[in-house]
Scaffold this motif. Structure first.
Motif, PDB file in Angstrom:
ATOM      1  N   LEU A 137       0.837  -1.201   0.000  1.00 18.46           N
ATOM      2  CA  LEU A 137       0.000   0.000   0.000  1.00 18.46           C
ATOM      3  C   LEU A 137       0.873   1.254   0.000  1.00 18.46           C
ATOM      4  CD1 LEU A 137      -2.963  -0.769   2.441  1.00 18.46           C
ATOM      5  CD2 LEU A 137      -3.011  -0.620  -0.049  1.00 18.46           C
ATOM      6  N   GLY A 138       1.965   1.211   0.773  1.00 16.01           N
ATOM      7  CA  GLY A 138       2.861   2.363   0.823  1.00 16.01           C
ATOM      8  C   GLY A 138       3.550   2.609  -0.504  1.00 16.01           C
ATOM      9  N   ARG A 139       3.926   1.520  -1.192  1.00 17.46           N
ATOM     10  CA  ARG A 139       4.572   1.679  -2.504  1.00 17.46           C
ATOM     11  C   ARG A 139       3.608   2.287  -3.515  1.00 17.46           C
ATOM     12  NH1 ARG A 139       5.895  -4.237  -3.501  1.00 17.46           N
ATOM     13  NH2 ARG A 139       6.397  -3.532  -5.601  1.00 17.46           N
ATOM     14  N   ILE A 140       2.359   1.796  -3.508  1.00  9.83           N
ATOM     15  CA  ILE A 140       1.353   2.350  -4.427  1.00  9.83           C
ATOM     16  C   ILE A 140       1.076   3.808  -4.084  1.00  9.83           C
ATOM     17  CG2 ILE A 140      -1.052   2.175  -5.183  1.00  9.83           C
ATOM     18  CD1 ILE A 140      -0.824  -0.861  -4.605  1.00  9.83           C
ATOM     19  N   GLU A 210       0.031  10.331   1.470  1.00 12.25           N
ATOM     20  CA  GLU A 210       1.387  10.731   1.844  1.00 12.25           C
ATOM     21  C   GLU A 210       1.821  10.035   3.137  1.00 12.25           C
ATOM     22  OE1 GLU A 210       1.063  14.932   2.034  1.00 12.25           O
ATOM     23  OE2 GLU A 210       1.313  15.243  -0.138  1.00 12.25           O
ATOM     24  N   SER A 211       0.885   9.926   4.087  1.00  8.87           N
ATOM     25  CA  SER A 211       1.208   9.243   5.349  1.00  8.87           C
ATOM     26  C   SER A 211       1.521   7.777   5.116  1.00  8.87           C
ATOM     27  CB  SER A 211       0.036   9.374   6.335  1.00  8.87           C
ATOM     28  OG  SER A 211      -0.179  10.726   6.688  1.00  8.87           O
ATOM     29  N   LEU A 212       0.748   7.123   4.243  1.00  5.02           N
ATOM     30  CA  LEU A 212       1.031   5.727   3.907  1.00  5.02           C
ATOM     31  C   LEU A 212       2.402   5.576   3.268  1.00  5.02           C
ATOM     32  CD1 LEU A 212      -2.221   4.115   2.398  1.00  5.02           C
ATOM     33  CD2 LEU A 212      -0.916   3.326   4.377  1.00  5.02           C
ATOM     34  N   ALA A 213       2.729   6.487   2.360  1.00  8.78           N
ATOM     35  CA  ALA A 213       4.022   6.439   1.682  1.00  8.78           C
ATOM     36  C   ALA A 213       5.160   6.622   2.678  1.00  8.78           C
ATOM     37  CB  ALA A 213       4.078   7.520   0.589  1.00  8.78           C
ATOM     38  N   GLU A 214       5.007   7.558   3.597  1.00 12.40           N
ATOM     39  CA  GLU A 214       6.044   7.805   4.603  1.00 12.40           C
ATOM     40  C   GLU A 214       6.214   6.603   5.536  1.00 12.40           C
ATOM     41  OE1 GLU A 214       4.809  11.374   6.472  1.00 12.40           O
ATOM     42  OE2 GLU A 214       5.308  12.655   4.760  1.00 12.40           O
ATOM     43  N   ALA A 215       5.084   5.972   5.894  1.00 11.09           N
ATOM     44  CA  ALA A 215       5.149   4.800   6.775  1.00 11.09           C
ATOM     45  C   ALA A 215       5.895   3.646   6.109  1.00 11.09           C
ATOM     46  CB  ALA A 215       3.741   4.361   7.171  1.00 11.09           C
ATOM     47  N   ALA A 216       5.704   3.507   4.796  1.00  8.92           N
ATOM     48  CA  ALA A 216       6.406   2.438   4.066  1.00  8.92           C
ATOM     49  C   ALA A 216       7.903   2.675   4.048  1.00  8.92           C
ATOM     50  CB  ALA A 216       5.863   2.339   2.646  1.00  8.92           C
ATOM     51  N   ASP A 217       8.313   3.953   3.967  1.00  3.48           N
ATOM     52  CA  ASP A 217       9.736   4.277   3.994  1.00  3.48           C
ATOM     53  C   ASP A 217      10.347   3.949   5.335  1.00  3.48           C
ATOM     54  OD1 ASP A 217       9.655   5.146   1.410  1.00  3.48           O
ATOM     55  OD2 ASP A 217       9.401   7.263   1.920  1.00  3.48           O
TER      56      ASP A 217
END
Length: 217
Positions: A137-140, A210-217
């Motif tokens: 989900l974070g990558r997407i 953006e929060s999902l993307a940051e969490a994946a990082d």
């Protein structure tokens, strides 16, 4: 599960450096989720509530420990739940390094340890499940945020990804199958973050993406 609201905690403690007892006032925290598990506690008087935090700030009550019950059992090195006194409480404290080499044979303690281990396994499985979900989900989300910013830079609607970005192309960017991408897009849609539109895909909540993307990082 029952839920209880969080509130301010008193920090008064009646314990000296070499004491094996600890007094908690009503509402005082014994330990917090994620803290190192250094001691095993026996409730001598009062009661202790074990709880897990929810994302919205409320708590799920796991169980209550009463006089004679042990708190802090388990094999994971950090606490997977929090513990808080529900009234004025007195505890006997035994360092984990001293307590755990000895075999636990008392029926109440054995049952308590078994329950604690079962909870640890359940909590760890749930954490693994969430991490497994969060990564794709974070990558997407990261890709969608990037494409959104490109749209804004080029004067297009940042909330819409057009049909020119096909599922196959996106799947190729992310190194996943089209079926997997469709599954995770459905997950994002169920969370209210994206939705189909006549021009392609609408990003409904860029902040959460953006929060999902940051969490994946």
């Amino acid at each position: 599960m029952l839920t209880i609201a969080d509130h301010s905690i008193s920090s008064s403690r009646a314990r000296s450096a070499d004491s094996d007892h600890r007094a908690l006032t009503s509402g005082e925290i014994l330990f917090r989720e994620g803290e190192p598990r250094t001691h095993i506690y026996r409730v001598e008087k009062g009661a202790v509530c074990l709880f897990k935090h929810r994302p919205d700030g409320t708590r799920d009550v796991i169980e209550f420990a009463f006089p004679g019950d042990l708190v802090g059992l388990g094999y994971v090195d950090h606490h997977l739940s929090g513990a808080q006194a529900t009234m004025d409480t007195m505890l006997t404290c035994t360092p984990r390094a001293i307590a755990e080499p000895e075999p636990i044979t008392a029926p109440v303690a054995v049952n308590g340890l078994s329950a604690a281990i079962e909870r640890e396994v359940a909590f760890l499985n749930e954490a693994q499940r969430r991490a497994t979900i969060a990564k794709p989900l974070g990558r997407i989300a990261a890709l969608f945020v990037t494409l959104s910013r490109c749209n804004a830079y080029e004067g297009r609607d940042p909330s819409v990804l057009t049909d020119s970005v096909s599922c196959g192309l996106v799947a190729g960017y992310l190194n996943m199958s089209v079926d997997d991408l469709s599954h995770w897009l459905s997950e994002l849609a169920s969370r209210g973050l994206v939705e189909p539109c006549d021009r392609g895909l609408r990003l409904k909540n860029l902040h959460e993406l953006e929060s999902l993307a940051e969490a994946a990082d």
